[in-house]
Design an enzyme around this catalytic site. Structure first.
Site, PDB file in Angstrom:
ATOM      1  N   GLU A 232       0.803  -1.230   0.000  1.00 60.91           N
ATOM      2  CA  GLU A 232       0.000   0.000   0.000  1.00 60.91           C
ATOM      3  C   GLU A 232       0.838   1.285   0.000  1.00 60.91           C
ATOM      4  O   GLU A 232       0.722   2.127   0.892  1.00 60.91           O
ATOM      5  CB  GLU A 232      -0.984  -0.044   1.182  1.00 60.91           C
ATOM      6  CG  GLU A 232      -1.863  -1.282   1.103  1.00 60.91           C
ATOM      7  CD  GLU A 232      -2.739  -1.521   2.331  1.00 60.91           C
ATOM      8  OE1 GLU A 232      -2.650  -0.751   3.301  1.00 60.91           O
ATOM      9  OE2 GLU A 232      -3.517  -2.490   2.310  1.00 60.91           O
TER      10      GLU A 232
ATOM     11  N   ASN B  26       2.137  -4.406  -3.509  1.00 66.29           N
ATOM     12  CA  ASN B  26       0.746  -4.813  -3.287  1.00 66.29           C
ATOM     13  C   ASN B  26      -0.109  -3.574  -3.005  1.00 66.29           C
ATOM     14  O   ASN B  26       0.270  -2.727  -2.198  1.00 66.29           O
ATOM     15  CB  ASN B  26       0.765  -5.736  -2.057  1.00 66.29           C
ATOM     16  CG  ASN B  26      -0.477  -6.554  -1.873  1.00 66.29           C
ATOM     17  OD1 ASN B  26      -1.080  -7.008  -2.843  1.00 66.29           O
ATOM     18  ND2 ASN B  26      -0.879  -6.759  -0.616  1.00 66.29           N
TER      19      ASN B  26
ATOM     20  N   HIS C  90      -9.867  -6.048  -2.792  1.00 66.25           N
ATOM     21  CA  HIS C  90     -10.913  -5.861  -1.774  1.00 66.25           C
ATOM     22  C   HIS C  90     -12.065  -5.147  -2.489  1.00 66.25           C
ATOM     23  O   HIS C  90     -12.088  -3.916  -2.588  1.00 66.25           O
ATOM     24  CB  HIS C  90     -10.404  -5.034  -0.595  1.00 66.25           C
ATOM     25  CG  HIS C  90      -9.444  -5.791   0.257  1.00 66.25           C
ATOM     26  ND1 HIS C  90      -9.813  -6.901   0.990  1.00 66.25           N
ATOM     27  CD2 HIS C  90      -8.117  -5.638   0.480  1.00 66.25           C
ATOM     28  CE1 HIS C  90      -8.762  -7.382   1.639  1.00 66.25           C
ATOM     29  NE2 HIS C  90      -7.713  -6.633   1.334  1.00 66.25           N
TER      30      HIS C  90
ATOM     31  N   GLU D 227      -5.696 -10.461  -2.244  1.00 61.74           N
ATOM     32  CA  GLU D 227      -6.552 -10.328  -1.050  1.00 61.74           C
ATOM     33  C   GLU D 227      -8.031 -10.242  -1.428  1.00 61.74           C
ATOM     34  O   GLU D 227      -8.783  -9.420  -0.896  1.00 61.74           O
ATOM     35  CB  GLU D 227      -6.155  -9.076  -0.235  1.00 61.74           C
ATOM     36  CG  GLU D 227      -4.695  -9.012   0.120  1.00 61.74           C
ATOM     37  CD  GLU D 227      -4.325  -7.862   1.060  1.00 61.74           C
ATOM     38  OE1 GLU D 227      -5.217  -7.227   1.653  1.00 61.74           O
ATOM     39  OE2 GLU D 227      -3.110  -7.601   1.193  1.00 61.74           O
TER      40      GLU D 227
ATOM     41  N   ASP E 271     -11.856 -10.319  -1.761  1.00 56.79           N
ATOM     42  CA  ASP E 271     -13.102 -10.509  -1.012  1.00 56.79           C
ATOM     43  C   ASP E 271     -14.070  -9.425  -1.481  1.00 56.79           C
ATOM     44  O   ASP E 271     -13.682  -8.539  -2.244  1.00 56.79           O
ATOM     45  CB  ASP E 271     -12.903 -10.499   0.519  1.00 56.79           C
ATOM     46  CG  ASP E 271     -12.196  -9.260   1.060  1.00 56.79           C
ATOM     47  OD1 ASP E 271     -12.045  -8.260   0.322  1.00 56.79           O
ATOM     48  OD2 ASP E 271     -11.799  -9.287   2.233  1.00 56.79           O
TER      49      ASP E 271
HETATM   50  O1  9MR Z   1      -7.242  -8.623   7.897  1.00 59.15           O
HETATM   51  C1  9MR Z   1      -6.195  -8.014   8.613  1.00 59.15           C
HETATM   52  C2  9MR Z   1      -6.662  -7.686  10.032  1.00 59.15           C
HETATM   53  O2  9MR Z   1      -6.949  -8.884  10.732  1.00 59.15           O
HETATM   54  C3  9MR Z   1      -5.567  -6.901  10.748  1.00 59.15           C
HETATM   55  O3  9MR Z   1      -6.050  -6.498  11.975  1.00 59.15           O
HETATM   56  C4  9MR Z   1      -5.169  -5.674   9.933  1.00 59.15           C
HETATM   57  C5  9MR Z   1      -4.004  -4.922  10.589  1.00 59.15           C
HETATM   58  O4  9MR Z   1      -2.869  -5.727  10.655  1.00 59.15           O
HETATM   59  O5  9MR Z   1      -4.772  -6.059   8.632  1.00 59.15           O
HETATM   60  C6  9MR Z   1      -5.783  -6.732   7.909  1.00 59.15           C
HETATM   61  O6  9MR Z   1      -5.273  -7.090   6.655  1.00 59.15           O
HETATM   62  C7  9MR Z   1      -5.023  -6.040   5.737  1.00 59.15           C
HETATM   63  C8  9MR Z   1      -3.767  -6.387   4.978  1.00 59.15           C
HETATM   64  O7  9MR Z   1      -2.702  -6.629   5.872  1.00 59.15           O
HETATM   65  C9  9MR Z   1      -3.416  -5.325   3.964  1.00 59.15           C
HETATM   66  N1  9MR Z   1      -4.535  -5.027   3.092  1.00 59.15           N
HETATM   67  C10 9MR Z   1      -5.824  -4.778   3.745  1.00 59.15           C
HETATM   68  C11 9MR Z   1      -6.160  -5.915   4.707  1.00 59.15           C
HETATM   69  C12 9MR Z   1      -7.540  -5.727   5.321  1.00 59.15           C
HETATM   70  O8  9MR Z   1      -7.602  -4.573   6.114  1.00 59.15           O
END
Ligand code: 9MR
Length: 361
Positions: free
Chosen positions: A156, A201, A241, A271, A273
């Site tokens: 990101e 990513n 997402h 990722e 969904d």
């Molecule tokens: O799904 C993940 C959540 O359980 C965590 O709390 C959060 C912070 O670490 O990250 C979420 O995953 C993210 C991913 O690492 C990067 N892209 C967005 C994902 C969803 O928020």
């Protein structure tokens, strides 16, 4: 592997094939087989503690995934209590699980603005940031060399609302090192495991609308600069997402994928969904809409490239991150994933199967 010397030729061939497919009338979804007939791996993000403690969850992951990535466990917050220490417990469990079940393992993530411990947020100079990145990437990628085949090195890097193509997210890394942190991290990862696939990513690259067009332009600008710098990078991760209320920009995304491929990069869907908070409450209607949205993305991706892998961000609606951010007004549980809360296949799962996902046992 990506560093295979035949990759350039294969890339060129696939690029031509992608262009031909684009020129044709959109074909029906086809089984996903990449170069030399290699099936595209399908899989999911996993919660490592549940793999260990929850037999039903573990069985579903084994049944459906030929590739996994940890939802947490390899983030700085999970591994780095202080500047000197590393907790490798979860990562070790993950790679052992992957090896036992003959799954590929992706690593997520080496450099991100999120999930940082307080001490990392408080790094005070370029020297400190360089040292922290270099120590972290060298130790973590080095420990899993040969066992984690693909890394989200940069997660990101673009701002929430990209205005101009050269704008970057003002993370601690960007503030202290400028854009050079990206090439630095890629070089460090490559030095620690020259065979690993290195991925940048990002989310919000998929939709209709000026904001998303600007974000695609920002990503192209970034990728062009990284390539020009000579730093090793192998693929773009389209997080995927998706949103019930946002259409996929089919021509815009197709063009974008072809431009990314033109830079010599592969695509990974990392990722996937579908946020369903704005979709109707009726479950059948909602599941159909979620599946259609996922199909729209995969149509464009598979028509324009053979992705290196497709991963959803979780497998079953029983365990989802979505309500943390996207709760439904009617308080019904979210249903963003391929399997329902009892691990039964939903229409979303049938879409994945149409593109080549297989039940493994
Ligand atoms: O799904 C993940 C959540 O359980 C965590 O709390 C959060 C912070 O670490 O990250 C979420 O995953 C993210 C991913 O690492 C990067 N892209 C967005 C994902 C969803 O928020």
């Amino acid at each position: 592997m990506l560093n295979d010397p035949t990759i350039d030729r294969r890339d060129a061939l696939r690029h031509v094939a992608g262009a031909i497919a684009c020129a044709a009338v959109s074909p029906p979804a086809r089984a996903a087989t990449g170069e030399a007939g290699r099936a595209v791996p399908f899989g999911s993000a996993v919660q490592i503690p549940w793999l260990v403690d929850n037999p039903e969850y573990r069985a579903a992951i084994v049944r459906h995934c030929s590739i996994i990535v940890p939802e947490g466990g390899l983030k700085w917050l999970d591994m780095r209590p202080d500047p000197k220490s590393y907790w490798f417990g979860l990562g070790d469990q993950l790679v052992d699980f992957g090896a036992r079940h003959d799954m590929q393992v992706r690593g997520h993530t080496l450099v991100w603005h999120g999930a940082l411990p307080q001490w990392a947020k408080e790094l005070g100079s370029a020297t400190e940031a360089t040292h922290a990145l270099s120590d972290h990437i060298t130790k973590v990628v080095g420990r899993y060399a040969g066992r984690i085949a693909s890394w989200d090195v940069i997660n990101e890097p673009l701002p929430e609302d990209q205005q101009t193509p050269n704008e970057r997210r003002t993370s601690i890394w960007y503030r202290l090192l400028g854009e050079d942190y990206i090439a630095l991290a890629l070089r460090l990862a490559n030095a620690a495991d020259p065979r690993a696939e290195l991925v940048i990513n990002e989310y919000d690259l998929e939709f209709v609308g000026a904001r998303f067009e600007r974000k695609r332009a920002g990503m192209l600008d970034l990728l062009e600069k990284v390539k020009k710098s000579g730093a090793p990078v192998h693929a773009l991760g389209l997080q995927g997402h998706l949103r019930g209320e946002r259409d996929i920009d089919r021509p815009g995304l197709a063009r974008f994928i072809r431009e990314v491929r033109g830079l010599g990069l592969d695509i990974v869907v990392t990722e996937l969904d579908v946020m369903d908070y704005s979709l109707p409450g009726d479950v059948a209607e909602r599941d159909t809409a979620v599946a259609a949205r996922a199909a729209a993305l995969l149509d464009v991706v598979f028509e324009n490239c053979t992705p290196r892998a497709v991963l959803t961000w979780g497998l079953s609606d029983r365990h989802v991150w979505v309500p943390d951010y996207f709760k439904r007004r009617d308080k019904l549980p979210n249903r963003p994933l391929p399997l329902d809360e009892n691990y039964a296949a939903k229409p979303f799962q049938r879409v994945l199967e149409r593109f080549g996902a297989k039940v493994r046992n």
